[in-house]
Design a protein around this motif. Structure first.
Motif, PDB file in Angstrom:
ATOM      1  N   GLY A   8      45.504  36.373  35.067  1.00 52.20           N
ATOM      2  CA  GLY A   8      45.326  36.952  33.542  1.00 52.20           C
ATOM      3  C   GLY A   8      44.254  38.529  32.971  1.00 52.20           C
ATOM      4  O   GLY A   8      44.452  38.578  31.875  1.00 52.20           O
ATOM      5  N   THR A   9      43.721  38.547  34.197  1.00 53.95           N
ATOM      6  CA  THR A   9      42.368  39.473  33.208  1.00 53.95           C
ATOM      7  C   THR A   9      42.182  40.124  35.206  1.00 53.95           C
ATOM      8  O   THR A   9      42.508  40.534  35.878  1.00 53.95           O
ATOM      9  N   GLU A  10      41.871  41.230  33.745  1.00 52.80           N
ATOM     10  CA  GLU A  10      41.850  43.093  34.883  1.00 52.80           C
ATOM     11  C   GLU A  10      39.976  43.135  35.307  1.00 52.80           C
ATOM     12  O   GLU A  10      39.519  43.519  34.281  1.00 52.80           O
ATOM     13  N   ASP A  11      39.844  43.282  36.336  1.00 50.48           N
ATOM     14  CA  ASP A  11      38.690  44.315  36.572  1.00 50.48           C
ATOM     15  C   ASP A  11      39.333  45.779  37.274  1.00 50.48           C
ATOM     16  O   ASP A  11      39.903  45.572  38.097  1.00 50.48           O
ATOM     17  N   ARG A  12      37.882  45.938  36.672  1.00 48.03           N
ATOM     18  CA  ARG A  12      38.151  47.965  37.288  1.00 48.03           C
ATOM     19  C   ARG A  12      36.120  47.462  37.892  1.00 48.03           C
ATOM     20  O   ARG A  12      35.343  47.577  37.327  1.00 48.03           O
ATOM     21  N   THR A  13      36.879  48.919  38.702  1.00 48.05           N
ATOM     22  CA  THR A  13      35.463  49.491  39.706  1.00 48.05           C
ATOM     23  C   THR A  13      35.658  51.341  39.293  1.00 48.05           C
ATOM     24  O   THR A  13      37.248  51.285  39.451  1.00 48.05           O
ATOM     25  N   ALA A  14      34.872  51.846  40.302  1.00 48.29           N
ATOM     26  CA  ALA A  14      35.044  53.173  39.976  1.00 48.29           C
ATOM     27  C   ALA A  14      36.495  54.028  40.891  1.00 48.29           C
ATOM     28  O   ALA A  14      36.684  54.786  40.825  1.00 48.29           O
ATOM     29  N   ARG A  15      36.903  52.872  41.660  1.00 44.79           N
ATOM     30  CA  ARG A  15      38.114  52.726  42.877  1.00 44.79           C
ATOM     31  C   ARG A  15      39.028  52.207  42.490  1.00 44.79           C
ATOM     32  O   ARG A  15      40.097  53.128  43.355  1.00 44.79           O
ATOM     33  N   VAL A  16      39.270  50.883  42.071  1.00 44.47           N
ATOM     34  CA  VAL A  16      39.563  50.090  41.955  1.00 44.47           C
ATOM     35  C   VAL A  16      40.380  49.486  40.655  1.00 44.47           C
ATOM     36  O   VAL A  16      39.027  49.358  39.863  1.00 44.47           O
ATOM     37  N   THR A  17      40.853  49.063  40.444  1.00 38.85           N
ATOM     38  CA  THR A  17      42.269  47.758  39.494  1.00 38.85           C
ATOM     39  C   THR A  17      42.706  46.951  39.517  1.00 38.85           C
ATOM     40  O   THR A  17      42.999  46.819  41.020  1.00 38.85           O
ATOM     41  N   LEU A  18      42.418  46.053  39.344  1.00 34.75           N
ATOM     42  CA  LEU A  18      43.515  44.634  39.893  1.00 34.75           C
ATOM     43  C   LEU A  18      43.115  43.804  38.676  1.00 34.75           C
ATOM     44  O   LEU A  18      42.478  43.788  38.031  1.00 34.75           O
ATOM     45  N   ARG A  19      44.448  42.896  38.837  1.00 30.73           N
ATOM     46  CA  ARG A  19      44.479  41.500  37.877  1.00 30.73           C
ATOM     47  C   ARG A  19      43.770  40.390  39.443  1.00 30.73           C
ATOM     48  O   ARG A  19      44.500  40.179  40.607  1.00 30.73           O
ATOM     49  N   ARG A  20      43.229  39.345  38.322  1.00 33.41           N
ATOM     50  CA  ARG A  20      43.096  37.863  39.154  1.00 33.41           C
ATOM     51  C   ARG A  20      43.102  37.174  37.774  1.00 33.41           C
ATOM     52  O   ARG A  20      42.866  37.182  36.875  1.00 33.41           O
ATOM     53  N   PRO A  21      43.553  35.730  38.652  1.00 25.05           N
ATOM     54  CA  PRO A  21      42.951  34.858  37.494  1.00 25.05           C
ATOM     55  C   PRO A  21      41.493  34.478  37.167  1.00 25.05           C
ATOM     56  O   PRO A  21      41.248  34.957  37.337  1.00 25.05           O
ATOM     57  N   ASP A  22      42.482  33.983  35.707  1.00 25.05           N
ATOM     58  CA  ASP A  22      41.135  33.780  34.140  1.00 25.05           C
ATOM     59  C   ASP A  22      40.262  33.018  35.264  1.00 25.05           C
ATOM     60  O   ASP A  22      38.476  33.164  34.914  1.00 25.05           O
ATOM     61  N   SER A  23      40.468  32.049  36.077  1.00 25.83           N
ATOM     62  CA  SER A  23      39.313  31.124  36.450  1.00 25.83           C
ATOM     63  C   SER A  23      38.416  31.745  37.323  1.00 25.83           C
ATOM     64  O   SER A  23      37.165  31.187  37.985  1.00 25.83           O
ATOM     65  N   TRP A  24      38.780  33.129  37.641  1.00 26.20           N
ATOM     66  CA  TRP A  24      38.417  33.839  39.178  1.00 26.20           C
ATOM     67  C   TRP A  24      36.924  34.527  38.319  1.00 26.20           C
ATOM     68  O   TRP A  24      37.258  34.751  37.450  1.00 26.20           O
TER      69      TRP A  24
END
Length: 398
Positions: A8-24
């Motif tokens: 459910g959640t998207e996280d970004r860095t300068a080089r990467v975008t990814l999706r992960r569970p809200d609980s993480w």
């Protein structure tokens, strides 16, 4: 792929975008671009400038990983195609802390996704307890599938794959060596009082010579621990291997007690934690980094495959039509085979794994209408079968 937890959640860095569970949850980490943790899973993203190609970066990673932690085992390497940049997925298992032969698994299984953009190298590592491999696999690989390179990518995928190292040899088992008669005598002692008359039998004398029974019939606490799993009608998990030279070996495990032997030699008996049994079985099978490519043929005549599995001088040739249509299978078929049967308590059919020398692994599936499923298998998936057999609750496999 079934995903037990929604991403459910998207996280970004300068080089990467990814999706992960809200609980993480995100954690502060000065040594990483991103660190997430949850459900016993820890994910870390790091990047650094690099103009090297993916082959060079991957070869460097695989070369240094085993030396980074004593006892680390490489279990697989695959081309990874969903990042949007040249990428590899390297899987490994490393020992945890304070593990011993009588306690639960402390080993850690890792998936290391490496990709290059032409200007940067990016490492996405996911680690979790080996004992929870099955429970976490779906969500971990869903997250890895969601990883995308951010920004322009100038690196191109190489035409030729880099060379991978040979599998690490199996650890040696250390313990008393018993002739078949001595082993049978030892097993017969489980749950019963020691009979002094056994000292006068060849099997009993073998136990005395091996130090498992005293000269006057005393049974040490160590020996009592060894034979405890045999007190009930408990069947072992067994890795039975038919080697190219015709020998047959069996690695049998009952709740920490392990017996290892061949048809023509004495057996070694010892106590081992289940994770150590998995490591030894992986070494016996030849699990390690290897490129895996599918066969074009999905099944073979059951009688033909059965004769090839039986080995010996009567091993049949592959039909010419298949040799012409599926040269990859033809090369696999022509190489020397080690045929392994992973037998699990309560499961009527073993898992059948073929290791063709220099050609990787294949699995034998169900037989229907005279044809048996036969497909190329990655070393990492072979390792997963060992984990399910020796560490996890039994799972239905084809």
């Amino acid at each position: 792929m079934a995903v037990p937890v929604p991403l459910g959640t998207e996280d970004r860095t300068a080089r990467v975008t990814l999706r992960r569970p809200d609980s993480w949850r995100r954690e502060d980490a000065s040594h990483a671009d991103l660190r997430l943790s949850g459900d016993d899973v820890v994910l870390t993203v790091r990047s650094r400038p690099s103009d090297r190609g993916i082959g060079d970066e991957n070869a460097s990673l695989i070369e240094r990983l085993p030396g980074s932690v004593d006892g680390l085992l490489l279990v697989g390497c695959d081309v990874w195609g969903t990042v949007g940049a040249p990428a590899r997925l390297v899987e490994y298992v490393r020992p945890g802390e304070d593990g011993d032969e009588d306690h639960e698994s402390t080993s850690i299984v890792g998936a290391h996704l490496l990709f290059v953009t032409g200007r940067h190298r990016v490492d996405v590592t996911v680690e979790r307890p080996l004992a929870r491999l099955d429970e976490t696999d779906d969500v971990v690989f869903a997250v890895l599938d969601s990883v995308r390179a951010v920004g322009p990518v100038s690196a191109s995928s190489p035409r030729d794959l880099e060379e991978l190292p040979a599998a690490q040899p199996a650890p040696e088992l250390d313990g008393p060596r018993l002739a078949p008669g001595a082993l049978t005598t030892l097993q017969s002692m489980a749950g019963k009082r020691w009979s002094p008359t056994l000292l006068r039998s060849p099997g009993g004398r073998g136990l005395v010579d091996a130090g498992l029974v005293g000269r006057f019939g005393t049974v040490s606490p160590t020996t009592q621990t060894l034979i405890e799993p045999w007190a009930g009608d408990v069947q072992p998990t067994t890795l039975e291997q038919h080697l190219p030279d015709g020998r047959v070996s069996r690695l049998q495990a009952w709740s920490g007690t392990v017996v290892d032997g061949t048809d023509d030699a004495d057996s070694v008996i010892t106590r081992l934690a289940p994770e150590r049994v998995v490591a030894i079985a992986a070494g016996r099978l030849g699990v390690g980094p290897a490129w895996t490519f599918p066969f074009r043929t999905e099944s073979l005549r059951a009688d033909l495959l059965g004769r090839r599995l039986a080995g010996g001088d009567a091993a049949p040739d592959l039909p010419a039509s298949i040799v012409e249509a599926d040269p990859r299978l033809a090369r696999f078929w022509a190489a020397p085979w080690t045929v392994s049967y992973l037998r699990r308590p309560g499961k009527p059919r073993p898992i059948t794994i073929v290791h063709a020398e220099g050609r990787g692994f294949a699995r034998v599936g169900r037989t229907e209408a005279g044809a048996s499923a036969f497909w190329a298998e990655s070393p990492a998936n072979v390792y997963r079968s060992l984990v399910r057999a020796f560490l996890s609750a039994p799972a239905e496999e084809g």
